[in-house]
Motif scaffolding. Sequence first.
Motif, PDB file in Angstrom:
ATOM      1  N   LEU A   1     -21.279  -5.422  51.518  1.00 16.81           N
ATOM      2  CA  LEU A   1     -22.626  -5.335  50.950  1.00 16.81           C
ATOM      3  C   LEU A   1     -23.117  -3.894  50.942  1.00 16.81           C
ATOM      4  O   LEU A   1     -23.711  -3.432  49.964  1.00 16.81           O
ATOM      5  CB  LEU A   1     -23.578  -6.225  51.752  1.00 16.81           C
ATOM      6  N   HIS A   2     -22.850  -3.166  52.009  1.00 17.29           N
ATOM      7  CA  HIS A   2     -23.249  -1.760  52.085  1.00 17.29           C
ATOM      8  C   HIS A   2     -22.570  -0.953  50.983  1.00 17.29           C
ATOM      9  O   HIS A   2     -23.195  -0.113  50.322  1.00 17.29           O
ATOM     10  CB  HIS A   2     -22.899  -1.201  53.461  1.00 17.29           C
ATOM     11  N   ARG A   3     -21.304  -1.242  50.763  1.00 14.92           N
ATOM     12  CA  ARG A   3     -20.549  -0.490  49.762  1.00 14.92           C
ATOM     13  C   ARG A   3     -21.081  -0.745  48.352  1.00 14.92           C
ATOM     14  O   ARG A   3     -21.234   0.184  47.558  1.00 14.92           O
ATOM     15  CB  ARG A   3     -19.066  -0.870  49.837  1.00 14.92           C
ATOM     16  N   LEU A   4     -21.401  -1.993  48.030  1.00 13.98           N
ATOM     17  CA  LEU A   4     -21.857  -2.263  46.663  1.00 13.98           C
ATOM     18  C   LEU A   4     -23.258  -1.685  46.418  1.00 13.98           C
ATOM     19  O   LEU A   4     -23.580  -1.298  45.290  1.00 13.98           O
ATOM     20  CB  LEU A   4     -21.797  -3.753  46.341  1.00 13.98           C
ATOM     21  N   LEU A   5     -24.085  -1.596  47.476  1.00 13.95           N
ATOM     22  CA  LEU A   5     -25.371  -0.931  47.328  1.00 13.95           C
ATOM     23  C   LEU A   5     -25.184   0.577  47.142  1.00 13.95           C
ATOM     24  O   LEU A   5     -25.883   1.196  46.332  1.00 13.95           O
ATOM     25  CB  LEU A   5     -26.260  -1.224  48.536  1.00 13.95           C
ATOM     26  N   ARG A   6     -24.247   1.163  47.886  1.00 11.65           N
ATOM     27  CA  ARG A   6     -23.951   2.588  47.701  1.00 11.65           C
ATOM     28  C   ARG A   6     -23.474   2.862  46.283  1.00 11.65           C
ATOM     29  O   ARG A   6     -23.844   3.860  45.661  1.00 11.65           O
ATOM     30  CB  ARG A   6     -22.882   3.060  48.700  1.00 11.65           C
ATOM     31  N   GLU A   7     -22.633   1.973  45.770  1.00 13.02           N
ATOM     32  CA  GLU A   7     -22.078   2.177  44.433  1.00 13.02           C
ATOM     33  C   GLU A   7     -23.125   2.048  43.339  1.00 13.02           C
ATOM     34  O   GLU A   7     -22.907   2.516  42.210  1.00 13.02           O
ATOM     35  CB  GLU A   7     -20.942   1.179  44.205  1.00 13.02           C
TER      36      GLU A   7
ATOM     37  N   GLY B   1     -26.726  -8.558  42.050  1.00 15.27           N
ATOM     38  CA  GLY B   1     -26.463  -9.939  42.435  1.00 15.27           C
ATOM     39  C   GLY B   1     -25.072 -10.407  42.060  1.00 15.27           C
ATOM     40  O   GLY B   1     -24.397 -11.079  42.843  1.00 15.27           O
ATOM     41  N   ALA B   2     -24.623 -10.071  40.855  1.00 18.13           N
ATOM     42  CA  ALA B   2     -23.295 -10.503  40.412  1.00 18.13           C
ATOM     43  C   ALA B   2     -22.209  -9.917  41.297  1.00 18.13           C
ATOM     44  O   ALA B   2     -21.255 -10.609  41.688  1.00 18.13           O
ATOM     45  CB  ALA B   2     -23.075 -10.109  38.954  1.00 18.13           C
ATOM     46  N   ALA B   3     -22.332  -8.646  41.625  1.00 21.22           N
ATOM     47  CA  ALA B   3     -21.343  -8.011  42.495  1.00 21.22           C
ATOM     48  C   ALA B   3     -21.350  -8.641  43.878  1.00 21.22           C
ATOM     49  O   ALA B   3     -20.300  -8.827  44.506  1.00 21.22           O
ATOM     50  CB  ALA B   3     -21.621  -6.510  42.591  1.00 21.22           C
ATOM     51  N   ALA B   4     -22.538  -8.975  44.373  1.00 23.93           N
ATOM     52  CA  ALA B   4     -22.634  -9.594  45.695  1.00 23.93           C
ATOM     53  C   ALA B   4     -22.004 -10.978  45.698  1.00 23.93           C
ATOM     54  O   ALA B   4     -21.299 -11.352  46.642  1.00 23.93           O
ATOM     55  CB  ALA B   4     -24.092  -9.672  46.126  1.00 23.93           C
ATOM     56  N   ARG B   5     -22.240 -11.753  44.653  1.00 22.10           N
ATOM     57  CA  ARG B   5     -21.649 -13.088  44.584  1.00 22.10           C
ATOM     58  C   ARG B   5     -20.131 -13.012  44.544  1.00 22.10           C
ATOM     59  O   ARG B   5     -19.429 -13.846  45.121  1.00 22.10           O
ATOM     60  CB  ARG B   5     -22.181 -13.839  43.364  1.00 22.10           C
ATOM     61  N   THR B   6     -19.603 -12.014  43.850  1.00 20.05           N
ATOM     62  CA  THR B   6     -18.154 -11.841  43.777  1.00 20.05           C
ATOM     63  C   THR B   6     -17.572 -11.488  45.141  1.00 20.05           C
ATOM     64  O   THR B   6     -16.492 -11.966  45.516  1.00 20.05           O
ATOM     65  CB  THR B   6     -17.795 -10.751  42.760  1.00 20.05           C
TER      66      THR B   6
ATOM     67  N   LEU C   1     -31.102  -9.515  45.718  1.00 19.04           N
ATOM     68  CA  LEU C   1     -30.022  -8.688  45.178  1.00 19.04           C
ATOM     69  C   LEU C   1     -29.948  -8.799  43.668  1.00 19.04           C
ATOM     70  O   LEU C   1     -29.663  -7.819  42.969  1.00 19.04           O
ATOM     71  CB  LEU C   1     -28.692  -9.106  45.810  1.00 19.04           C
ATOM     72  N   GLU C   2     -30.216  -9.987  43.128  1.00 17.72           N
ATOM     73  CA  GLU C   2     -30.239 -10.134  41.675  1.00 17.72           C
ATOM     74  C   GLU C   2     -31.360  -9.312  41.055  1.00 17.72           C
ATOM     75  O   GLU C   2     -31.175  -8.679  40.003  1.00 17.72           O
ATOM     76  CB  GLU C   2     -30.383 -11.620  41.319  1.00 17.72           C
TER      77      GLU C   2
ATOM     78  N   GLN D   1     -34.560 -10.697  54.844  1.00 20.80           N
ATOM     79  CA  GLN D   1     -35.939 -10.211  54.914  1.00 20.80           C
ATOM     80  C   GLN D   1     -36.025  -8.735  54.544  1.00 20.80           C
ATOM     81  O   GLN D   1     -36.980  -8.301  53.881  1.00 20.80           O
ATOM     82  CB  GLN D   1     -36.519 -10.455  56.310  1.00 20.80           C
ATOM     83  N   ALA D   2     -35.042  -7.948  54.940  1.00 22.12           N
ATOM     84  CA  ALA D   2     -35.030  -6.533  54.541  1.00 22.12           C
ATOM     85  C   ALA D   2     -34.877  -6.392  53.028  1.00 22.12           C
ATOM     86  O   ALA D   2     -35.506  -5.532  52.400  1.00 22.12           O
ATOM     87  CB  ALA D   2     -33.899  -5.797  55.257  1.00 22.12           C
ATOM     88  N   LEU D   3     -34.049  -7.248  52.424  1.00 24.34           N
ATOM     89  CA  LEU D   3     -33.878  -7.210  50.973  1.00 24.34           C
ATOM     90  C   LEU D   3     -35.164  -7.635  50.267  1.00 24.34           C
ATOM     91  O   LEU D   3     -35.533  -7.065  49.229  1.00 24.34           O
ATOM     92  CB  LEU D   3     -32.718  -8.118  50.565  1.00 24.34           C
ATOM     93  N   GLU D   4     -35.856  -8.619  50.809  1.00 16.27           N
ATOM     94  CA  GLU D   4     -37.163  -8.989  50.262  1.00 16.27           C
ATOM     95  C   GLU D   4     -38.123  -7.803  50.321  1.00 16.27           C
ATOM     96  O   GLU D   4     -38.872  -7.546  49.371  1.00 16.27           O
ATOM     97  CB  GLU D   4     -37.754 -10.160  51.036  1.00 16.27           C
TER      98      GLU D   4
END
Length: 385
Positions: free
Chosen positions: A107-113, A60-65, A54-55, A298-301
Amino acid sequence: MSGSAVVVGGGIGGLATAVGLRRIGWEVTVLERAPVLADVGGGISLHANGIRALEALGVGAAARTAARPQYTGGTRTPGGSWLTRLDGAALERALGAPVVGIRWAALHRLLREALPSECLVIGTEVAALDSSIPGRVRVPVGDSALEADLVVVADGVHSRLRGRLFPDHPGPVYSGSTVLRGLTEHPVPLASDLELTWGKGAEFGHITFADGRAEWHAVIKAPPGIRHADTLAAMRSRFGHWHDPIPALLDATLPDAVLHHDIHELATPLPAFTAGRVVLLGDAAHAMTPNLGQGASQALEDAVTLAAALATEPTVESALARYDAERRPRSQSVARAARQAGRLGPLLTHPLAMALRNTAVRLAPSGATIRAVLRFADWTPPSLG
């Protein structure tokens, strides 16, 4: 190298791929068959490899938050005794990140954004592909079609397109277990962040989220297709006498908040993750059981590796060959390990086998758990250029 891509499937893997491809200058359209993007679903455990991916994608920062670190917990018996203890701080020291818990919807929402809204087209079913045009792939959509330099198949474990690309492959099979998940309606006082409890042919676990609520899951060895008229009541009957906080988690869950899915996997590995200018990713490529908590990571990788290959290789063909060479051995190895972990964990039913397993787990040195996690979570993403 730049180009255009169509991503079939708007789940975590598909959206992450779109984010990665846009970061390297590609035009991307994501086609999702669901008519509505409802913020539903359970929780996801992300290990350091998922966070690093994600980073690399810039989120990554949004995910950590949005996530909550899982520092404490471990594995227990139904009576409450500990088999192993989770040392999230040690994992963080070793990997730079602990295990985190995040809601699938968050997680889905932050990827959409991270994508322009026009990138994602919902309510669109893709049942076939046309690769007859040299250097292009045609994607029939209703009465029209899209053309692209690349098509990414990320439409899940029951992918229709995978069956067309690999007609001789047997496809997904039932893993032998079914999973029920629930999200508590309100925060629940919990003494630890992440727990698994192993009983006879069953596992009950929970992860905590940033808002104080928790997701619980129950993995049960059972024939496929079994459903309950009152699912929450069935969970209370099966697990209500297990140790605290299991009864409290069930009591904090609304009946209609329980999801039930049979677990399917690709027990027969695919011979390739690519076919011409079509590439498979996530569950469409390597659906695995959830026993290692590595499915989403694994999907993110996959997403990062594909974007990096396309950013640095001279042709789509060479990029896909590199992606296949890097991702297929690793992801299929993780899938095998997840299957084995299930067989030695919640799927055991013989009392002697369970006793031997519990004894072996209790006596294992504390560093063994760390090394087991490092085997899969210690992954460095390639540069996106």
